[in-house]
Design a protein around this motif. Sequence first.
Motif, short mmCIF file in Angstrom:
data_model
loop_
_atom_site.label_atom_id
_atom_site.label_comp_id
_atom_site.label_asym_id
_atom_site.label_seq_id
_atom_site.Cartn_x
_atom_site.Cartn_y
_atom_site.Cartn_z
N THR A 37 5.36 10.82 -10.34
CA THR A 37 5.52 11.67 -9.16
C THR A 37 5.46 10.88 -7.86
O THR A 37 5.71 11.43 -6.79
N MET B 122 6.03 3.54 -7.52
CA MET B 122 7.05 2.88 -8.34
C MET B 122 7.51 3.76 -9.52
O MET B 122 8.68 3.71 -9.91
N ARG C 60 -0.25 14.66 -11.70
CA ARG C 60 -1.10 15.82 -11.48
C ARG C 60 -0.49 16.81 -10.50
O ARG C 60 -0.93 17.94 -10.39
N SER C 61 0.52 16.37 -9.74
CA SER C 61 1.04 17.22 -8.67
C SER C 61 2.44 17.75 -8.96
O SER C 61 3.43 17.02 -8.86
N LYS D 294 4.78 17.45 -5.88
CA LYS D 294 5.48 16.17 -5.69
C LYS D 294 6.68 16.09 -6.62
O LYS D 294 7.75 15.61 -6.24
N ASP E 160 -4.19 15.26 -16.23
CA ASP E 160 -5.13 14.29 -15.67
C ASP E 160 -5.38 13.29 -16.80
O ASP E 160 -6.13 13.57 -17.73
N LEU E 161 -4.74 12.14 -16.70
CA LEU E 161 -4.77 11.19 -17.81
C LEU E 161 -6.12 10.48 -17.95
O LEU E 161 -6.29 9.69 -18.87
N SER F 119 -1.90 5.67 -11.75
CA SER F 119 -2.91 4.78 -11.14
C SER F 119 -3.76 5.55 -10.15
O SER F 119 -3.25 6.31 -9.32
N VAL G 223 3.40 -3.47 -2.69
CA VAL G 223 4.50 -2.51 -2.64
C VAL G 223 4.06 -1.34 -1.78
O VAL G 223 2.90 -0.91 -1.85
N THR H 217 3.37 1.81 -1.41
CA THR H 217 3.14 3.07 -2.15
C THR H 217 1.87 3.71 -1.60
O THR H 217 1.22 3.14 -0.72
N SER H 218 1.48 4.84 -2.20
CA SER H 218 0.28 5.48 -1.67
C SER H 218 -0.98 4.76 -2.14
O SER H 218 -2.06 5.00 -1.61
N ALA I 254 -2.93 5.23 -4.56
CA ALA I 254 -3.88 6.33 -4.65
C ALA I 254 -5.23 5.85 -5.17
O ALA I 254 -5.30 5.03 -6.08
N1 NAP Z 1 1.50 -0.71 -5.00
C1 NAP Z 1 1.17 -1.97 -5.18
O1 NAP Z 1 1.24 -2.81 -4.27
C2 NAP Z 1 0.70 -2.44 -6.54
C3 NAP Z 1 0.30 -3.76 -6.70
C4 NAP Z 1 -0.13 -4.20 -7.96
C5 NAP Z 1 -0.13 -3.31 -9.02
N2 NAP Z 1 0.26 -2.01 -8.84
C6 NAP Z 1 0.24 -1.13 -10.01
O2 NAP Z 1 1.49 -0.49 -10.16
C7 NAP Z 1 1.33 0.80 -10.78
C8 NAP Z 1 2.01 1.86 -9.94
O3 NAP Z 1 1.33 1.90 -8.70
P1 NAP Z 1 1.86 2.65 -7.41
O4 NAP Z 1 1.24 1.96 -6.26
O5 NAP Z 1 3.34 2.79 -7.50
O6 NAP Z 1 1.19 4.10 -7.63
P2 NAP Z 1 0.83 5.23 -6.55
O7 NAP Z 1 1.89 5.32 -5.50
O8 NAP Z 1 -0.59 5.06 -6.13
O9 NAP Z 1 0.97 6.54 -7.43
C9 NAP Z 1 0.07 6.77 -8.45
C10 NAP Z 1 0.68 7.71 -9.47
O10 NAP Z 1 -0.28 7.92 -10.49
C11 NAP Z 1 -0.47 9.32 -10.69
N3 NAP Z 1 -1.88 9.56 -11.04
C12 NAP Z 1 -2.99 9.19 -10.36
N4 NAP Z 1 -4.10 9.57 -11.02
C13 NAP Z 1 -3.67 10.21 -12.14
C14 NAP Z 1 -4.33 10.85 -13.20
N5 NAP Z 1 -5.68 10.92 -13.28
N6 NAP Z 1 -3.59 11.41 -14.19
C15 NAP Z 1 -2.23 11.36 -14.14
N7 NAP Z 1 -1.54 10.77 -13.15
C16 NAP Z 1 -2.26 10.21 -12.15
C17 NAP Z 1 -0.10 9.96 -9.36
O11 NAP Z 1 0.33 11.26 -9.62
P3 NAP Z 1 -0.16 12.56 -8.81
O12 NAP Z 1 -0.20 12.18 -7.37
O13 NAP Z 1 0.87 13.58 -9.19
O14 NAP Z 1 -1.50 12.83 -9.40
C18 NAP Z 1 1.05 9.08 -8.91
O15 NAP Z 1 2.25 9.52 -9.50
C19 NAP Z 1 -0.19 0.99 -10.90
O16 NAP Z 1 -0.61 0.64 -12.19
C20 NAP Z 1 -0.75 0.02 -9.88
O17 NAP Z 1 -2.07 -0.37 -10.20
C21 NAP Z 1 0.67 -1.56 -7.63
#
Ligand code: NAP
Length: 276
Positions: free
Chosen positions: A10, A13, A33-34, A37, A63-64, A92, A196, A198-199, A201
Motif C-alpha cells: 500500500t 517501494m 493495514r490501510s 491507501k 497486521d502481519l 515494514s 528511498v 518513502t514514509s 513507517a
Molecule cells: N525507504 C528506505 O530508504 C529503506 C532503506 C533500507 C531498507 N528499506 C526496507 O525496504 C522495505 C520497504 O520499505 P518502504 O520504506 O518502502 O516502506 P514504507 O513506505 O514505510 O511502507 C511500509 C509498508 O508496510 C506496511 N505495513 C507496516 N506495518 C505493517 C503491519 N504490521 N502489517 C502489514 N503491513 C504493514 C504499510 O502498510 P499500511 O500503511 O497499509 O499499514 C506499508 O505498505 C522495508 O523492509 C524497509 O525496511 C527501506
Amino acid sequence: MKTMVVTGGTDGMGAALVRHYLRGGEQVVVVGRSRAKFDALVAAIAAEGVPLVAERSHFHESDLSLITDCRRLLEHIRGRFERIDVLVLAASFIRQKRHVTREGHEASWALFFVSKYLLVTGLADRMVAAEQPVILNFSVPGAKVDALDFHDLELTEAFSFARSNAQQRRANELLGILATQDPNISYVTYGPKGLVKTSLAGDVGPVIKYASVLLAPLIGQAPDEAVQPLIALIADPPLGRVAYRGPKKVPLNHGTDDEFDARRLNSLVENSISGS
Ligand SMILES: NC(=O)c1ccc[n+]([C@@H]2O[C@H](COP(=O)([O-])OP(=O)(O)OC[C@H]3O[C@@H](n4cnc5c(N)ncnc54)[C@H](OP(=O)(O)O)[C@@H]3O)[C@@H](O)[C@H]2O)c1
C-alpha cells in the motif's frame, strides 16, 4: 498473467511495484493495514486508463505482526490462487524499542521475520506451480553469521535496535535455505542502494525521523526508480539464493553451519508459534 503477492504493497517501494505490475497487466494481491491507501492506489492507476485494474487487484487487510492475521492471510491466498509467481515481502514498521504484540511476541521479530517465514513456507507449493517463481525479501543482506541468539530469538533480555535488526536480517538470509529446497524457486535478499523517499513507517526516535522527514526527501531515490532493479530480477530471476543491494549482486555471508542453523531456526519458530 502473473499472480503476485506484495506485503507492504500500500505504500513506499511495495506500492511502486504494485503500480508497475498493474500497469503491465498482472494480477496483484496487496497486503497492508490501510484499505484507504489501497483504494487510492488502485483509483490512481485506473484513472490513467489502465484496463481491468479493479479485477486484477485484491486487497487483504492484515497486521502481519500478528500470527493469527498471517494465518488468515495464508488461508485466503491458498483458497483463491493455485499458483503464485512472485512473492514480495516489503511490509515494514520500524520500532527502536521492544514492543510486545497482544499475542505475546516481540513485534519486530514477528513482522520482519515470523510473518515472512509463514508466507514463504506456507506458499511454497503454490510457488512451485509457477514457471519462474521468485521471492523478493526486503531485508538488507550482510548480517554476521553469529547474529542470531538461538536461546532468545525475541530478545527478552538485552534488546537493542541494532541486535534486533541484525537478528532479523540473519534469519531472513537463513530463510532462503528453507525457501530454495525446491531449486526452481529464486530467493533474493534485497536492500535498496541508499535512502528511498518513502514514509519509513515506524515508531522511531529523532535520528530515523530526521532521515525520513528531512534527508530522504532531499537525497533519497523516488520509489518508482528504486524498484527498477527488482523489476529486472523478476523479469529474469537469478537461480537459487542470492543477495542484492540495488542493482548490484553482493555475496551472502556463509557460516559453516548454515543448513543446521536454518533447520534449528525453523523448529524454534514452529515451537514458538504453535499455540497461536
Ligand atoms: N525507504 C528506505 O530508504 C529503506 C532503506 C533500507 C531498507 N528499506 C526496507 O525496504 C522495505 C520497504 O520499505 P518502504 O520504506 O518502502 O516502506 P514504507 O513506505 O514505510 O511502507 C511500509 C509498508 O508496510 C506496511 N505495513 C507496516 N506495518 C505493517 C503491519 N504490521 N502489517 C502489514 N503491513 C504493514 C504499510 O502498510 P499500511 O500503511 O497499509 O499499514 C506499508 O505498505 C522495508 O523492509 C524497509 O525496511 C527501506
